[in-house]
Design a protein around this motif. Structure first.
Motif, PDB file in Angstrom:
ATOM      1  N   ASP A 187      88.496  16.445  43.027  1.00 18.94           N
ATOM      2  CA  ASP A 187      89.094  15.754  41.896  1.00 18.94           C
ATOM      3  C   ASP A 187      89.931  14.570  42.373  1.00 18.94           C
ATOM      4  O   ASP A 187      89.989  14.272  43.566  1.00 18.94           O
ATOM      5  N   GLU A 188      90.551  13.881  41.438  1.00 21.72           N
ATOM      6  CA  GLU A 188      91.340  12.698  41.774  1.00 21.72           C
ATOM      7  C   GLU A 188      92.505  13.046  42.700  1.00 21.72           C
ATOM      8  O   GLU A 188      92.819  12.296  43.626  1.00 21.72           O
ATOM      9  N   GLU A 189      93.121  14.197  42.474  1.00 22.44           N
ATOM     10  CA  GLU A 189      94.244  14.621  43.319  1.00 22.44           C
ATOM     11  C   GLU A 189      93.797  14.813  44.772  1.00 22.44           C
ATOM     12  O   GLU A 189      94.452  14.358  45.705  1.00 22.44           O
ATOM     13  N   LYS A 190      92.666  15.470  44.963  1.00 19.82           N
ATOM     14  CA  LYS A 190      92.135  15.684  46.314  1.00 19.82           C
ATOM     15  C   LYS A 190      91.737  14.353  46.950  1.00 19.82           C
ATOM     16  O   LYS A 190      91.990  14.123  48.135  1.00 19.82           O
ATOM     17  N   SER A 191      91.154  13.465  46.168  1.00 16.94           N
ATOM     18  CA  SER A 191      90.777  12.146  46.685  1.00 16.94           C
ATOM     19  C   SER A 191      92.006  11.362  47.132  1.00 16.94           C
ATOM     20  O   SER A 191      91.994  10.726  48.192  1.00 16.94           O
ATOM     21  N   MET A 192      93.083  11.403  46.340  1.00  8.79           N
ATOM     22  CA  MET A 192      94.320  10.698  46.710  1.00  8.79           C
ATOM     23  C   MET A 192      94.924  11.324  47.963  1.00  8.79           C
ATOM     24  O   MET A 192      95.440  10.611  48.826  1.00  8.79           O
ATOM     25  N   GLU A 193      94.849  12.629  48.083  1.00  6.84           N
ATOM     26  CA  GLU A 193      95.346  13.311  49.278  1.00  6.84           C
ATOM     27  C   GLU A 193      94.565  12.839  50.515  1.00  6.84           C
ATOM     28  O   GLU A 193      95.153  12.542  51.560  1.00  6.84           O
ATOM     29  N   MET A 194      93.251  12.752  50.365  1.00 16.60           N
ATOM     30  CA  MET A 194      92.418  12.285  51.479  1.00 16.60           C
ATOM     31  C   MET A 194      92.707  10.821  51.802  1.00 16.60           C
ATOM     32  O   MET A 194      92.734  10.430  52.971  1.00 16.60           O
ATOM     33  N   LEU A 195      92.952  10.012  50.772  1.00 14.87           N
ATOM     34  CA  LEU A 195      93.284   8.609  50.983  1.00 14.87           C
ATOM     35  C   LEU A 195      94.596   8.479  51.748  1.00 14.87           C
ATOM     36  O   LEU A 195      94.687   7.736  52.729  1.00 14.87           O
ATOM     37  N   LYS A 196      95.606   9.219  51.327  1.00 10.54           N
ATOM     38  CA  LYS A 196      96.910   9.190  52.012  1.00 10.54           C
ATOM     39  C   LYS A 196      96.762   9.603  53.473  1.00 10.54           C
ATOM     40  O   LYS A 196      97.332   8.974  54.363  1.00 10.54           O
ATOM     41  N   GLN A 197      95.998  10.644  53.713  1.00  8.73           N
ATOM     42  CA  GLN A 197      95.798  11.123  55.080  1.00  8.73           C
ATOM     43  C   GLN A 197      95.060  10.073  55.917  1.00  8.73           C
ATOM     44  O   GLN A 197      95.428   9.811  57.058  1.00  8.73           O
TER      45      GLN A 197
END
Length: 185
Positions: free
Chosen positions: A130-140
């Motif tokens: 989802d968008e939350e997981k995608s943002m987490e991956m982007l931050k990482q």
């Protein structure tokens, strides 16, 4: 493949949110009486993803102008590492200046490669991404590539409008500010 497309879409959404929205503006108005002050204020506002502040440094017909000033703090992760140095200012007598500026950003091509590699190893189905997981991956991915930067020299056009210097956002400037990825606004 669908996960990669979702990740790329998430990155472009973050870039688009930063261009179309921003944090609420502060009360202090930056000095725009010099071309370099206007450029510095614009770049600082862009870095903070503060649309209300960005609007102070541009005209209403600029491609970055937006009346939507909702907080999109999650997009700050993409732009918070921007640094810049004004190299020179050339002003003509007709109220136009060119501010030559070195802009350093995280190389978003490397970030996207890191995200794709992480997506390939991520288990689960597409619904789990989802968008939350995608943002987490982007931050990482940004954190992993924080030292992988690119520096570009950009000639930023600034025009005097009603005794204030206003920055002209160009595709070239926005591409540089987005880490080398052409934004789609």
């Amino acid at each position: 493949m669908r996960k990669i497309l979702l990740l790329l879409t998430s990155i472009m959404m973050a870039l688009g949110m930063a261009a179309c929205s921003g944090g609420g503006g502060g009360e202090d108005v930056q000095d725009t009486n010099t071309p370099e002050a206007a450029v510095a204020g614009y770049l600082d506002a862009f870095k903070a993803v503060d649309q209300a502040k960005i609007n102070e440094y541009i005209t209403e017909d600029d491609i970055m102008y937006s009346e939507d000033t909702e907080d999109v703090s999650e997009a700050k992760v993409v732009f918070e590492n921007i640094t810049y140095e004004v190299k020179s200012v050339n002003t003509d007598t007709e109220g136009v200046a060119i501010v030559t500026t070195d802009i350093t950003t995280v190389d978003m091509t490397a970030v996207m490669q890191s995200m794709m590699a992480a997506a390939m190893t991520e288990s689960g189905d597409i619904e789990a991404m989802d968008e939350e997981k995608s943002m987490e991956m982007l931050k990482q991915a940004i954190e992993e590539n924080k030292d992988n930067t690119i520096t570009k020299t950009v000639d930023i056009e600034v025009t005097k409008v009603d005794d204030q210097w206003k920055v002209k956002s160009t595709d070239e400037l926005l591409t540089v500010l987005s880490g080398g990825i052409a934004p789609t606004f």
